[in-house]
Design a protein around this motif. Sequence first.
Motif, mmCIF file in Angstrom:
data_model
loop_
_atom_site.group_PDB
_atom_site.id
_atom_site.type_symbol
_atom_site.label_atom_id
_atom_site.label_comp_id
_atom_site.label_asym_id
_atom_site.label_seq_id
_atom_site.Cartn_x
_atom_site.Cartn_y
_atom_site.Cartn_z
ATOM 1 N N LYS A 95 0.680 -0.817 -0.439
ATOM 2 C CA LYS A 95 0.386 -0.036 0.341
ATOM 3 C C LYS A 95 0.567 0.869 -0.117
ATOM 4 O O LYS A 95 0.556 2.117 -0.641
ATOM 5 N N LEU A 96 1.950 1.178 0.838
ATOM 6 C CA LEU A 96 3.238 2.835 0.669
ATOM 7 C C LEU A 96 3.652 2.347 -0.614
ATOM 8 O O LEU A 96 4.580 2.632 -0.200
ATOM 9 N N ASP A 97 3.647 1.316 -1.401
ATOM 10 C CA ASP A 97 4.599 1.420 -2.391
ATOM 11 C C ASP A 97 5.877 0.873 -1.945
ATOM 12 O O ASP A 97 7.858 1.639 -2.264
ATOM 13 N N ARG A 98 6.838 0.198 -0.655
ATOM 14 C CA ARG A 98 7.907 0.119 0.075
ATOM 15 C C ARG A 98 7.781 -1.782 0.210
ATOM 16 O O ARG A 98 7.077 -2.409 -0.271
ATOM 17 N N SER A 99 8.815 -1.767 0.192
ATOM 18 C CA SER A 99 9.744 -3.873 1.085
ATOM 19 C C SER A 99 10.434 -3.553 1.722
ATOM 20 O O SER A 99 10.883 -3.230 2.193
ATOM 21 N N ILE A 100 10.326 -4.845 2.067
ATOM 22 C CA ILE A 100 11.006 -5.616 3.637
ATOM 23 C C ILE A 100 12.026 -5.821 2.974
ATOM 24 O O ILE A 100 12.721 -5.977 1.238
ATOM 25 N N THR A 101 13.630 -4.669 3.329
ATOM 26 C CA THR A 101 15.015 -4.864 3.472
ATOM 27 C C THR A 101 15.293 -6.096 2.857
ATOM 28 O O THR A 101 15.879 -7.110 2.634
ATOM 29 N N ALA A 102 15.226 -6.234 4.870
ATOM 30 C CA ALA A 102 15.895 -8.179 5.241
ATOM 31 C C ALA A 102 14.602 -8.110 6.206
ATOM 32 O O ALA A 102 15.057 -7.047 7.157
ATOM 33 N N ALA A 103 15.253 -9.398 6.435
ATOM 34 C CA ALA A 103 14.713 -9.562 7.889
ATOM 35 C C ALA A 103 15.617 -11.097 8.257
ATOM 36 O O ALA A 103 16.179 -11.728 7.515
ATOM 37 N N VAL B 108 10.214 -18.455 8.588
ATOM 38 C CA VAL B 108 11.709 -18.234 7.778
ATOM 39 C C VAL B 108 11.665 -18.652 6.421
ATOM 40 O O VAL B 108 12.064 -18.200 5.396
ATOM 41 N N ASP B 109 10.973 -19.921 6.335
ATOM 42 C CA ASP B 109 10.233 -19.729 4.756
ATOM 43 C C ASP B 109 9.704 -18.918 3.869
ATOM 44 O O ASP B 109 10.305 -18.548 3.368
ATOM 45 N N PHE B 110 8.559 -18.082 4.473
ATOM 46 C CA PHE B 110 7.876 -17.216 4.192
ATOM 47 C C PHE B 110 9.287 -16.152 2.946
ATOM 48 O O PHE B 110 8.733 -15.710 2.161
ATOM 49 N N TYR B 111 10.342 -15.512 4.233
ATOM 50 C CA TYR B 111 10.709 -14.875 4.075
ATOM 51 C C TYR B 111 11.729 -14.974 2.939
ATOM 52 O O TYR B 111 12.518 -14.306 2.525
ATOM 53 N N GLU B 112 12.175 -16.679 3.145
ATOM 54 C CA GLU B 112 13.059 -17.110 1.991
ATOM 55 C C GLU B 112 12.941 -17.082 1.032
ATOM 56 O O GLU B 112 13.632 -16.586 0.003
ATOM 57 N N GLU B 113 11.242 -17.773 0.370
ATOM 58 C CA GLU B 113 11.301 -17.188 -0.611
ATOM 59 C C GLU B 113 10.285 -15.906 -1.394
ATOM 60 O O GLU B 113 11.044 -16.093 -2.401
ATOM 61 N N ARG B 114 10.227 -15.294 0.218
ATOM 62 C CA ARG B 114 10.457 -13.955 -0.628
ATOM 63 C C ARG B 114 12.465 -12.956 -0.715
ATOM 64 O O ARG B 114 12.661 -12.073 -1.613
#
Length: 224
Positions: free
Chosen positions: A105-113, A186-192
């Motif tokens: 929605k904010l047009d942003r993304s997670i840099t790192a988990a 862990v899998d959720f963010y690995e896949e991304r």
Amino acid sequence: MSELNLILLGPPGSGKGTQGERLQEDFRLPYYATGDILRAAVRDETELGRIAKEYMDRGDLVPDGVIIGVIGERVEGEEAADGFILDGFPRTVGQAEALGEEMDKLDRSITAALLIDVSDDEVVRRLGGRRTCAKNGHIFHVDFDPPKNEGICDVCGARLIVRDDDKPDVIRHRLDTYHEKTSPLVDFYEERGVLKRVDGELDPDEVGNRIRALLATLRLEEEL
Ligand code: AP5
């Protein structure tokens, strides 16, 4: 790097709070630790605190519907416009999906988990000896990171306490909850493609150095 949107992931006692304090100093970014936010709400006897207390005392997660809005309003606030550090959120796939929608929605993304990896035995050792500043939440350990004066916070001079959920049976339950509800992330963010693992069993300075090195590498990759 244009903005740094970081998630600290890991079992209870892995050192998320310890490293979160350092990252906050290094990058001057707002730091949102859901455990601290909820403990403050319990202390201040707010509606949020009243709901959260019984879950926290048992070592259960508070319901997604209670916590998602709390973080959502911070992430979309002006203060977090250049980035943020999240500690203890998300903790379920539902929370991770909600955060993903908020980021879209904010047009942003997670840099790192950043996954701070620590064994269950080490968690039990650490939480049994943890002492927490009653006023500002600064973290110590009786053996691994003792305060200069026993029972007194080095930073602000407040009393050091043992958290209610650092009792042995509650620690075990929190670990079970982590394995069941949070480790799927862990899998959720690995896949991304944003999961970064750090050996959390090294000493706190070394863990901090490795996190800095990881973030420096990400920065270089972005510039290439
Ligand atoms: P929260 O406060 O987030 O607890 P937690 O995730 O269980 O994590 P901890 O704060 O216990 O540990 P930490 O990883 O920060 O480790 P620390 O740096 O202190 O949440 C509490 C409760 O709130 C939950 O159980 C739940 O009920 C609720 N909640 C929170 N967020 C929620 C959410 N999103 N959804 C639903 N419910 C939620 O380090 C631990 C000890 O080890 C310290 O003594 C430290 O000095 C020492 N130490 C740290 N690093 C090292 C090292 N490298 N070597 C040796 N010792 C170390």
